[in-house]
Design an enzyme around this catalytic site. Structure first.
Site, PDB file in Angstrom:
ATOM      1  N   ILE A   1     -49.592  44.447  10.805  1.00 52.76           N
ATOM      2  CA  ILE A   1     -49.508  45.453  11.874  1.00 52.76           C
ATOM      3  C   ILE A   1     -50.274  44.970  13.106  1.00 52.76           C
ATOM      4  O   ILE A   1     -49.786  45.073  14.236  1.00 52.76           O
ATOM      5  CB  ILE A   1     -50.037  46.821  11.381  1.00 52.76           C
TER       6      ILE A   1
ATOM      7  N   THR B   1     -54.948  53.768  13.976  1.00 56.01           N
ATOM      8  CA  THR B   1     -53.761  54.075  13.157  1.00 56.01           C
ATOM      9  C   THR B   1     -53.923  53.437  11.778  1.00 56.01           C
ATOM     10  O   THR B   1     -52.947  53.242  11.065  1.00 56.01           O
ATOM     11  CB  THR B   1     -52.456  53.564  13.817  1.00 56.01           C
ATOM     12  N   SER B   2     -55.183  53.086  11.403  1.00 59.80           N
ATOM     13  CA  SER B   2     -55.369  52.416  10.103  1.00 59.80           C
ATOM     14  C   SER B   2     -55.688  53.442   9.017  1.00 59.80           C
ATOM     15  O   SER B   2     -54.772  53.979   8.377  1.00 59.80           O
ATOM     16  CB  SER B   2     -56.431  51.328  10.209  1.00 59.80           C
ATOM     17  N   ARG B   3     -56.962  53.765   8.842  1.00 60.60           N
ATOM     18  CA  ARG B   3     -57.367  54.834   7.930  1.00 60.60           C
ATOM     19  C   ARG B   3     -58.525  55.571   8.593  1.00 60.60           C
ATOM     20  O   ARG B   3     -59.379  54.945   9.246  1.00 60.60           O
ATOM     21  CB  ARG B   3     -57.813  54.280   6.564  1.00 60.60           C
TER      22      ARG B   3
ATOM     23  N   ASP C   1     -54.096  58.534  14.565  1.00 58.61           N
ATOM     24  CA  ASP C   1     -53.001  58.974  13.696  1.00 58.61           C
ATOM     25  C   ASP C   1     -53.531  59.295  12.305  1.00 58.61           C
ATOM     26  O   ASP C   1     -52.784  59.744  11.443  1.00 58.61           O
ATOM     27  CB  ASP C   1     -51.946  57.857  13.616  1.00 58.61           C
TER      28      ASP C   1
ATOM     29  N   GLU D   1     -58.242  63.883   6.273  1.00 62.80           N
ATOM     30  CA  GLU D   1     -56.874  64.341   6.539  1.00 62.80           C
ATOM     31  C   GLU D   1     -56.173  64.926   5.316  1.00 62.80           C
ATOM     32  O   GLU D   1     -55.187  65.653   5.446  1.00 62.80           O
ATOM     33  CB  GLU D   1     -56.029  63.201   7.116  1.00 62.80           C
TER      34      GLU D   1
ATOM     35  N   HIS E   1     -50.626  61.316  10.887  1.00 64.97           N
ATOM     36  CA  HIS E   1     -50.234  60.200  10.010  1.00 64.97           C
ATOM     37  C   HIS E   1     -48.715  59.988  10.025  1.00 64.97           C
ATOM     38  O   HIS E   1     -48.064  60.022   8.981  1.00 64.97           O
ATOM     39  CB  HIS E   1     -50.745  60.435   8.582  1.00 64.97           C
ATOM     40  N   GLN E   2     -48.205  59.802  11.233  1.00 60.70           N
ATOM     41  CA  GLN E   2     -46.759  59.612  11.376  1.00 60.70           C
ATOM     42  C   GLN E   2     -46.381  58.226  11.874  1.00 60.70           C
ATOM     43  O   GLN E   2     -45.211  57.951  12.137  1.00 60.70           O
ATOM     44  CB  GLN E   2     -46.161  60.682  12.314  1.00 60.70           C
ATOM     45  N   ALA E   3     -47.379  57.334  11.992  1.00 58.86           N
ATOM     46  CA  ALA E   3     -47.075  56.021  12.575  1.00 58.86           C
ATOM     47  C   ALA E   3     -46.005  55.276  11.772  1.00 58.86           C
ATOM     48  O   ALA E   3     -45.202  54.535  12.324  1.00 58.86           O
ATOM     49  CB  ALA E   3     -48.350  55.189  12.678  1.00 58.86           C
ATOM     50  N   PHE E   4     -45.988  55.485  10.457  1.00 58.03           N
ATOM     51  CA  PHE E   4     -45.024  54.773   9.600  1.00 58.03           C
ATOM     52  C   PHE E   4     -43.635  55.397   9.659  1.00 58.03           C
ATOM     53  O   PHE E   4     -42.681  54.826   9.126  1.00 58.03           O
ATOM     54  CB  PHE E   4     -45.509  54.815   8.141  1.00 58.03           C
TER      55      PHE E   4
HETATM   56  P1  NAD Z   1     -52.540  43.623   6.206  1.00 56.66           P
HETATM   57  O1  NAD Z   1     -53.149  43.471   4.852  1.00 56.66           O
HETATM   58  O2  NAD Z   1     -51.336  42.817   6.568  1.00 56.66           O
HETATM   59  O3  NAD Z   1     -53.654  43.315   7.334  1.00 56.66           O
HETATM   60  C1  NAD Z   1     -54.949  43.821   7.284  1.00 56.66           C
HETATM   61  C2  NAD Z   1     -55.855  42.812   7.984  1.00 56.66           C
HETATM   62  O4  NAD Z   1     -57.163  43.391   8.072  1.00 56.66           O
HETATM   63  C3  NAD Z   1     -55.988  41.494   7.214  1.00 56.66           C
HETATM   64  O5  NAD Z   1     -55.686  40.400   8.069  1.00 56.66           O
HETATM   65  C4  NAD Z   1     -57.438  41.477   6.767  1.00 56.66           C
HETATM   66  O6  NAD Z   1     -57.980  40.178   6.724  1.00 56.66           O
HETATM   67  C5  NAD Z   1     -58.083  42.330   7.871  1.00 56.66           C
HETATM   68  N1  NAD Z   1     -59.395  42.819   7.509  1.00 56.66           N
HETATM   69  C6  NAD Z   1     -59.901  43.118   6.278  1.00 56.66           C
HETATM   70  N2  NAD Z   1     -61.194  43.459   6.375  1.00 56.66           N
HETATM   71  C7  NAD Z   1     -61.526  43.384   7.695  1.00 56.66           C
HETATM   72  C8  NAD Z   1     -62.724  43.592   8.427  1.00 56.66           C
HETATM   73  N3  NAD Z   1     -63.854  43.930   7.800  1.00 56.66           N
HETATM   74  N4  NAD Z   1     -62.685  43.418   9.753  1.00 56.66           N
HETATM   75  C9  NAD Z   1     -61.549  43.042  10.390  1.00 56.66           C
HETATM   76  N5  NAD Z   1     -60.379  42.813   9.748  1.00 56.66           N
HETATM   77  C10 NAD Z   1     -60.377  42.982   8.417  1.00 56.66           C
HETATM   78  O7  NAD Z   1     -52.274  45.168   6.400  1.00 56.66           O
HETATM   79  P2  NAD Z   1     -51.286  45.874   7.428  1.00 56.66           P
HETATM   80  O8  NAD Z   1     -49.940  46.010   6.819  1.00 56.66           O
HETATM   81  O9  NAD Z   1     -51.418  45.229   8.763  1.00 56.66           O
HETATM   82  O10 NAD Z   1     -51.925  47.349   7.474  1.00 56.66           O
HETATM   83  C11 NAD Z   1     -53.245  47.568   7.934  1.00 56.66           C
HETATM   84  C12 NAD Z   1     -53.676  48.971   7.584  1.00 56.66           C
HETATM   85  O11 NAD Z   1     -52.902  49.902   8.338  1.00 56.66           O
HETATM   86  C13 NAD Z   1     -53.390  49.353   6.114  1.00 56.66           C
HETATM   87  O12 NAD Z   1     -54.435  48.952   5.253  1.00 56.66           O
HETATM   88  C14 NAD Z   1     -53.312  50.852   6.183  1.00 56.66           C
HETATM   89  O13 NAD Z   1     -54.580  51.398   5.947  1.00 56.66           O
HETATM   90  C15 NAD Z   1     -52.892  51.127   7.636  1.00 56.66           C
HETATM   91  N6  NAD Z   1     -51.538  51.707   7.742  1.00 56.66           N
HETATM   92  C16 NAD Z   1     -51.383  52.879   8.401  1.00 56.66           C
HETATM   93  C17 NAD Z   1     -50.115  53.434   8.521  1.00 56.66           C
HETATM   94  C18 NAD Z   1     -49.876  54.722   9.273  1.00 56.66           C
HETATM   95  O14 NAD Z   1     -48.821  55.329   9.121  1.00 56.66           O
HETATM   96  N7  NAD Z   1     -50.814  55.185  10.092  1.00 56.66           N
HETATM   97  C19 NAD Z   1     -49.019  52.789   7.940  1.00 56.66           C
HETATM   98  C20 NAD Z   1     -49.228  51.575   7.288  1.00 56.66           C
HETATM   99  C21 NAD Z   1     -50.491  51.037   7.184  1.00 56.66           C
END
Ligand code: NAD
Length: 335
Positions: free
Chosen positions: A155, A232-234, A258, A263, A295-298
């Site tokens: 992402i 938009t992560s967690r 998001d 949540e 939480h609608q980004a996906f």
């Molecule tokens: P991914 O595993 O491809 O990438 C995550 C990256 O974060 C990796 O490169 C990892 O090395 C890095 N990382 C780990 N620890 C770290 C730290 N301490 N500091 C900096 N970087 C660090 O995952 P992705 O598919 O890109 O998804 C990322 C996150 O997005 C998921 O874990 C999930 O929580 C979130 N997400 C949210 C939605 C949404 O709808 N809002 C949808 C999908 C995923």
């Protein structure tokens, strides 16, 4: 396989049933979240399908194991809601959907940035009420601004491509730098200098013990006054109370999220007739410079199709005894 699907919404059912025409699993859909109070629903199911706010604690996993569950399939990428160490000790297999549509999340992140920057959330309501004043709607050009990305996996990389297209300078922090990002000009740096130099900071790392409250008051102190923070992560990657403090002082100029730490009690439900009990969340809603989506980004057609197909393939591969590439193990929580 006989699969109990938890936290089911109409759209989950629609996309899972469509994909299941190619797989033929026996799916039973349950609306409640999976918690220690609802584990009994899973009795007799060898496999479960769960989502982001289902809580698979050690106790829940133990009860599931006793009831005959062998496989837990997350229909999402994040896995912070599963006690992977307990699952491994119990001999349970956990699979996920590692990549369904990174672009869906990256594009939503860009939408949040553009909206909160140009105040589209306020302009929309104003214009509908016949108020065409521009007071309070001033934004800034993204061109030539510095964007800091925490986490440059799938992402983060998709998002880096978008903001590079806007003409932004892109900094990043990730313990495992992504050569694809470097190839488009992203510069890796330590968090402190990313915080100091970025006009916009966007979070794309998983929630792990290391990243919980990664954005706390100490991190915020290092940021530019007026910085835009985007998550938009967690939810728990940011310390929401520290962020509220910084919004009140003006240190943070805009917040777009998001995801939210607590949540689980709010998102994905229509609570419009209820009084919100979470005072921290309620405070966030009062700021004119805060934009929140639930939480609608996906949530795109392409992503839901891909999630359904991969989830059902995970069941099929497991059932056929083949090696599943989407297994997630306890060592991943140290990523
Ligand atoms: P991914 O595993 O491809 O990438 C995550 C990256 O974060 C990796 O490169 C990892 O090395 C890095 N990382 C780990 N620890 C770290 C730290 N301490 N500091 C900096 N970087 C660090 O995952 P992705 O598919 O890109 O998804 C990322 C996150 O997005 C998921 O874990 C999930 O929580 C979130 N997400 C949210 C939605 C949404 O709808 N809002 C949808 C999908 C995923």
């Amino acid at each position: 396989m006989k699969v109990a699907v938890f936290s089911t919404k109409s759209y989950d059912r629609k996309f899972l049933e469509a994909a299941n025409r190619r797989h033929g699993h026996d799916m039973v859909f349950f609306e409640p979240h999976l918690t220690d109070e609802t584990t009994a629903l899973a009795s007799g199911f060898e496999a479960l399908c769960v989502f982001v706010n289902d809580k698979l604690t050690s106790d829940v996993l133990k009860s599931l194991k006793e009831q005959g569950t062998k496989l837990v399939a997350l229909r999402c990428a994040g896995f912070n809601n599963v006690d992977l160490i307990a699952a491994s000790e119990l001999g349970m297999t956990v699979v996920r959907v590692p990549a369904y549509s990174p672009e869906a999340v990256a594009e939503h992140t860009a939408a949040l940035i553009l909206s909160v920057n140009r105040k589209l959330h306020r302009a929309y309501s104003r214009v509908r009420e016949g108020n065409f004043s521009l007071e309070g709607l001033l934004g800034f050009n993204l061109h030539n601004k510095t964007v800091g990305i925490i986490g440059t996996g799938q992402i983060g990389f998709a998002f880096a491509k978008i903001v590079t297209g806007f003409g932004c300078r892109v900094l990043a922090h990730d313990p495992y730098p992504n050569p694809e990002c470097e190839s488009i000009g992203v510069v890796y740096t330590e968090p402190a200098s990313l915080f100091e130099e970025s006009d916009i900071i966007s979070l794309h790392c998983p929630l792990t013990p290391e990243t919980r409250h990664f954005i706390d008051s100490e991190a915020i102190k290092k940021m530019k006054t007026g910085v835009m923070l985007v998550n938009t992560s967690r939810g728990a990657v940011i310390d929401t109370k520290a962020v509220i403090h910084a919004l009140k002082s003006g240190k943070i100029g805009a917040l777009a999220i998001d995801v939210y730490e607590e949540e689980g009690d709010l998102f994905f439900e229509d609570l419009s007739n209820e009084v919100i009990q979470d005072d921290v969340f309620a405070r966030l809603l009062t700021f004119p410079n805060v934009l929140i989506t639930g939480h609608q980004a996906f949530f795109t057609q392409e992503a839901l199709q891909s999630i359904a197909e991969t989830t059902l393939s995970n069941f099929t591969v497991y059932e056929q005894g083949g090696p599943c590439v989407n297994i997630i193990t306890a060592d991943r929580i140290k990523v």
